[in-house]
Design a protein around this motif. Sequence first.
Motif, PDB file in Angstrom:
ATOM      1  N   GLU A  79       0.825  -1.195   0.000  1.00 17.93           N
ATOM      2  CA  GLU A  79       0.000   0.000   0.000  1.00 17.93           C
ATOM      3  C   GLU A  79       0.867   1.256   0.000  1.00 17.93           C
ATOM      4  O   GLU A  79       0.482   2.300  -0.533  1.00 17.93           O
ATOM      5  CB  GLU A  79      -0.915  -0.013   1.235  1.00 17.93           C
ATOM      6  CG  GLU A  79      -1.916   1.112   1.314  1.00 17.93           C
ATOM      7  CD  GLU A  79      -2.938   1.083   0.187  1.00 17.93           C
ATOM      8  OE1 GLU A  79      -3.217   0.001  -0.349  1.00 17.93           O
ATOM      9  OE2 GLU A  79      -3.437   2.176  -0.180  1.00 17.93           O
ATOM     10  N   ASN A  80       2.044   1.157   0.571  1.00 14.85           N
ATOM     11  CA  ASN A  80       2.941   2.300   0.664  1.00 14.85           C
ATOM     12  C   ASN A  80       3.796   2.504  -0.585  1.00 14.85           C
ATOM     13  O   ASN A  80       4.569   3.446  -0.665  1.00 14.85           O
ATOM     14  CB  ASN A  80       3.847   2.145   1.890  1.00 14.85           C
ATOM     15  CG  ASN A  80       3.064   2.327   3.181  1.00 14.85           C
ATOM     16  OD1 ASN A  80       2.443   3.371   3.384  1.00 14.85           O
ATOM     17  ND2 ASN A  80       3.057   1.321   4.033  1.00 14.85           N
TER      18      ASN A  80
ATOM     19  N   ARG B  18       4.969   1.832   7.417  1.00 14.66           N
ATOM     20  CA  ARG B  18       5.687   3.036   6.952  1.00 14.66           C
ATOM     21  C   ARG B  18       6.747   3.477   7.949  1.00 14.66           C
ATOM     22  O   ARG B  18       7.871   3.778   7.594  1.00 14.66           O
ATOM     23  CB  ARG B  18       4.709   4.214   6.821  1.00 14.66           C
ATOM     24  CG  ARG B  18       3.883   4.275   5.604  1.00 14.66           C
ATOM     25  CD  ARG B  18       3.134   5.607   5.553  1.00 14.66           C
ATOM     26  NE  ARG B  18       3.988   6.668   5.027  1.00 14.66           N
ATOM     27  CZ  ARG B  18       4.199   6.865   3.737  1.00 14.66           C
ATOM     28  NH1 ARG B  18       3.618   6.106   2.844  1.00 14.66           N
ATOM     29  NH2 ARG B  18       4.998   7.838   3.344  1.00 14.66           N
TER      30      ARG B  18
ATOM     31  N   ASP C   5      -0.791  -2.158  10.458  1.00 12.20           N
ATOM     32  CA  ASP C   5      -1.532  -1.437   9.429  1.00 12.20           C
ATOM     33  C   ASP C   5      -0.512  -0.719   8.543  1.00 12.20           C
ATOM     34  O   ASP C   5       0.694  -0.749   8.835  1.00 12.20           O
ATOM     35  CB  ASP C   5      -2.568  -0.477  10.052  1.00 12.20           C
ATOM     36  CG  ASP C   5      -1.937   0.662  10.834  1.00 12.20           C
ATOM     37  OD1 ASP C   5      -0.774   1.014  10.566  1.00 12.20           O
ATOM     38  OD2 ASP C   5      -2.618   1.225  11.712  1.00 12.20           O
ATOM     39  N   PRO C   6      -0.941  -0.088   7.458  1.00  9.27           N
ATOM     40  CA  PRO C   6       0.029   0.525   6.544  1.00  9.27           C
ATOM     41  C   PRO C   6       0.893   1.588   7.232  1.00  9.27           C
ATOM     42  O   PRO C   6       2.070   1.727   6.893  1.00  9.27           O
ATOM     43  CB  PRO C   6      -0.860   1.158   5.464  1.00  9.27           C
ATOM     44  CG  PRO C   6      -2.107   0.344   5.473  1.00  9.27           C
ATOM     45  CD  PRO C   6      -2.316  -0.045   6.898  1.00  9.27           C
ATOM     46  N   ASN C   7       0.334   2.333   8.192  1.00  7.19           N
ATOM     47  CA  ASN C   7       1.109   3.383   8.852  1.00  7.19           C
ATOM     48  C   ASN C   7       2.231   2.820   9.722  1.00  7.19           C
ATOM     49  O   ASN C   7       3.332   3.373   9.766  1.00  7.19           O
ATOM     50  CB  ASN C   7       0.185   4.256   9.710  1.00  7.19           C
ATOM     51  CG  ASN C   7      -0.833   5.003   8.871  1.00  7.19           C
ATOM     52  OD1 ASN C   7      -1.864   4.439   8.513  1.00  7.19           O
ATOM     53  ND2 ASN C   7      -0.544   6.239   8.523  1.00  7.19           N
TER      54      ASN C   7
ATOM     55  N   LEU D 128       2.298  10.441   7.324  1.00  7.00           N
ATOM     56  CA  LEU D 128       1.343  11.146   6.464  1.00  7.00           C
ATOM     57  C   LEU D 128       0.229  11.824   7.247  1.00  7.00           C
ATOM     58  O   LEU D 128      -0.551  12.595   6.698  1.00  7.00           O
ATOM     59  CB  LEU D 128       0.707  10.157   5.484  1.00  7.00           C
ATOM     60  CG  LEU D 128       1.635   9.497   4.467  1.00  7.00           C
ATOM     61  CD1 LEU D 128       0.907   8.362   3.767  1.00  7.00           C
ATOM     62  CD2 LEU D 128       2.112  10.522   3.449  1.00  7.00           C
ATOM     63  N   VAL D 129       0.141  11.511   8.535  1.00  6.88           N
ATOM     64  CA  VAL D 129      -1.025  11.962   9.300  1.00  6.88           C
ATOM     65  C   VAL D 129      -1.015  13.483   9.458  1.00  6.88           C
ATOM     66  O   VAL D 129      -0.003  14.068   9.847  1.00  6.88           O
ATOM     67  CB  VAL D 129      -1.071  11.265  10.675  1.00  6.88           C
ATOM     68  CG1 VAL D 129      -2.249  11.763  11.492  1.00  6.88           C
ATOM     69  CG2 VAL D 129      -1.160   9.759  10.490  1.00  6.88           C
ATOM     70  N   ARG D 130      -2.117  14.092   9.109  1.00  2.00           N
ATOM     71  CA  ARG D 130      -2.222  15.557   9.156  1.00  2.00           C
ATOM     72  C   ARG D 130      -3.087  16.051  10.302  1.00  2.00           C
ATOM     73  O   ARG D 130      -2.887  17.115  10.843  1.00  2.00           O
ATOM     74  CB  ARG D 130      -2.826  16.065   7.840  1.00  2.00           C
ATOM     75  CG  ARG D 130      -1.889  15.966   6.688  1.00  2.00           C
ATOM     76  CD  ARG D 130      -2.649  16.112   5.381  1.00  2.00           C
ATOM     77  NE  ARG D 130      -1.733  16.024   4.247  1.00  2.00           N
ATOM     78  CZ  ARG D 130      -1.339  14.891   3.695  1.00  2.00           C
ATOM     79  NH1 ARG D 130      -1.772  13.737   4.185  1.00  2.00           N
ATOM     80  NH2 ARG D 130      -0.514  14.880   2.673  1.00  2.00           N
ATOM     81  N   TYR D 131      -4.103  15.286  10.617  1.00  2.00           N
ATOM     82  CA  TYR D 131      -5.050  15.721  11.647  1.00  2.00           C
ATOM     83  C   TYR D 131      -4.892  14.866  12.890  1.00  2.00           C
ATOM     84  O   TYR D 131      -4.580  13.684  12.800  1.00  2.00           O
ATOM     85  CB  TYR D 131      -6.498  15.549  11.161  1.00  2.00           C
ATOM     86  CG  TYR D 131      -6.902  16.463  10.047  1.00  2.00           C
ATOM     87  CD1 TYR D 131      -7.209  17.801  10.290  1.00  2.00           C
ATOM     88  CD2 TYR D 131      -7.017  15.990   8.741  1.00  2.00           C
ATOM     89  CE1 TYR D 131      -7.609  18.629   9.269  1.00  2.00           C
ATOM     90  CE2 TYR D 131      -7.418  16.822   7.702  1.00  2.00           C
ATOM     91  CZ  TYR D 131      -7.713  18.142   7.974  1.00  2.00           C
ATOM     92  OH  TYR D 131      -8.113  18.967   6.962  1.00  2.00           O
ATOM     93  N   SER D 132      -5.154  15.488  14.039  1.00  2.00           N
ATOM     94  CA  SER D 132      -5.277  14.656  15.235  1.00  2.00           C
ATOM     95  C   SER D 132      -6.749  14.627  15.638  1.00  2.00           C
ATOM     96  O   SER D 132      -7.511  15.525  15.282  1.00  2.00           O
ATOM     97  CB  SER D 132      -4.409  15.215  16.360  1.00  2.00           C
ATOM     98  OG  SER D 132      -4.764  16.548  16.602  1.00  2.00           O
TER      99      SER D 132
END
Lengths: 534, 200
Positions: free
Chosen positions: A252-253, A333, A328-330, A341-345
């Motif tokens: 996925e990455n 990574r 999971d994909p994260n 890649l996470v932008r929001y909390s």
Amino acid sequence: MNKLLLLGDEAIAQGAIDGGMSGIYAYPGTPSTEITEYVQKNKIAKEKKIHNQWSANEKTAMESALGMSYAGKRAMVCMKHVGLNVAADPFMNSAITGSNGGLIIVVADDPSMHSSQNEQDSRVFSKFAMIPVLEPMDHKEAYEMAYNGFEFSEKHGIPVMIRLTTRLAHSRSSVETMPAKKENEISLPEDKTQFVLLPSIARRNYKVLLKNQINLEKESEKSPYNQYFEGKGSDKSFGIIACGITYNYLMENYPDNSFKYPLLKISQYPLPVKKIQKMVDTVGLLLILEDGYPMVEEAIKGIIKYKNANLKVIGRLSGHIPRDGELDPNIVRKAIPMTDLVRYSVPDIVKNRPPSMCKGCGHIDMYNSLNESMLEYGKGRVFSDIGCYTLGALPPFNAINSCVDMGASITMAKGAADAGLIPSVAVIGDSTFTHSGMTGLLDCIVENTPVVIIISDNSTTAMTGGQESHAFGRLENICKGLGVPEEHIRVFVPLKKNHKKMIEIMKEELAYNGVSVLIPRRDCVQILGKKKKK
Amino acid sequence: MKNDIIIAGVGGQGIVSIATVIGMAALKEGLYVKQAEVHGMSQRGGAVQSHMRISDKPVVSELITKGEGDLIISVEPMESLRYMHYLSEKGVIITNINPYKNINDYPSEYDLTKTMEDLGICYYLDADKIAKEIKSPRSSNIVILGAASLFIDLEYESLQYAIKKLFERKGKKVVDVNLKALDIGYDISLLAKYKFNRQK
């Protein structure tokens, strides 16, 4: 060829139906339940009269499947990971007897414990038993492994495990089916002593099992499910081993085929040692991805720290990947490493929302009465079990003090009573009672242990979606038959209007110096809703 | 084309039918689909979500990568925010505004709407009210799907087709009322699209 949109569980079921299965055996357990349910609903499976009824528990299911295999037909048994603990005795010994007709044991593990008590890894169990494992990466493999698994089992005369995890079991994707194979005719084992595990025969069979490991290792080396990719890049210093579904999280990455490192995908065990050796000899840094225990990582690393080693193995043990929980994909990574890649909390106003018992559920009325009845004895005396009523541990009830394994409520209450904690109370569901509570009740009867056993009867296996309960219409007779005095089997309807009456009954039985069984009986509100719709 | 969609709600609110409709519509268009669900009645009353992934290329992972999601469709306002970290910078949230309060520390209406307004990527609607107005309270999830329809790269006709297929067993009346729910949702989707475009 037919294209179907199926859950991972359903892909296995469809593969087994098309693969010539004559019977499926199981006790419901998330995330494995939908395999058997699919066979129960499938039109062709019904026409073929493929056995599809639920078993009392995983042990009886495993043994029945082994019996069907003995008779030469293809059988499947399905369970969740902790169900394999219940079936452990026949599972371990089925490796020694071997199989006759193809036998597939499907075990659905639950890393991250979405709905389980632990996250044990069934691959470890299979290694213990020396049974080969197929671990599908996706729905296509899940289908194929079931479709071809019976023949694999027949070829080597050994049961085969298919191990999947919640994520694959409960995700949907399209699957292309293959032409249906014929079921086997009845044919008994050539050697009529094969299944007789007297020590002398078991010793002989065990040597066969040990010798068979070499063949199974060879199968793993050439298996299309275990693939070595050389890597497109010139940099071979970093390589990855990805087991089962983790291959998808890795890829996925790397959209558009951009992955370039050496890679070994593993979906069949015992481990393909030569392929792993090749990887180890090639790379300096090796990342291991596996959903569950660090089994492969441990095997490669060993327990010794080598000084000046050319190879560094990273994974769950090194801390590059969390030691527990689902991948999971994260997570993948981060281990490679690639940028986050996470932008929001998640905003602070979002609060936890645990599951709760349904409005109008009979367990609620039972707990309200029980809590009040227990006031005079104090807290800490209620042992419970596995089912919707386990939610009685949460506020506002805070009513129970244990949930360990199927049936443990009764036997733990017994042990506590033996220790002098009198009265001790067990809260168990009707289906859990027939799964593993009956034998514990017999223990209580034999010693006339002062325990109050509440079988909170909603006449179904509710937590897994309302499967038939073996207890239905049989509870009082079972209890009587095991020796509970008739006057201490108290059946009532758990309703708000009966609150006072229920407390009266509970208090009477709590004061009794022997075995009492209380049966609050009211249909599960969910099942009642479904019935009414019909 | 690739859409990574999280469908969120509380166990028992029927998020699965939203996922099913999108999945059926995507398959009709010959797209690839992967959809991860939460199963088991033990989830009732708890937070549940489904990862819905559709693409014109094979979908690899069952799970959406956090930070890569395109859209959150939620049938409950607080639940719509629980999966925010999955969204990419272009991601938006379409959610029902009716709270499902079964916990003691549920946020106040003011805090909830203020958080959503401040984020600037949320569009909320009273789907329950609309569903009641068309005398089909159970169709509120289809209203929400309709409101999200312009943010999904599927033909509107494909969604209609999927609704017909999903509900045909229940009779023409149920099919029609759900198609109507989708239509009303679609009009709201136009407003949402307008709102987000104006912000840019």
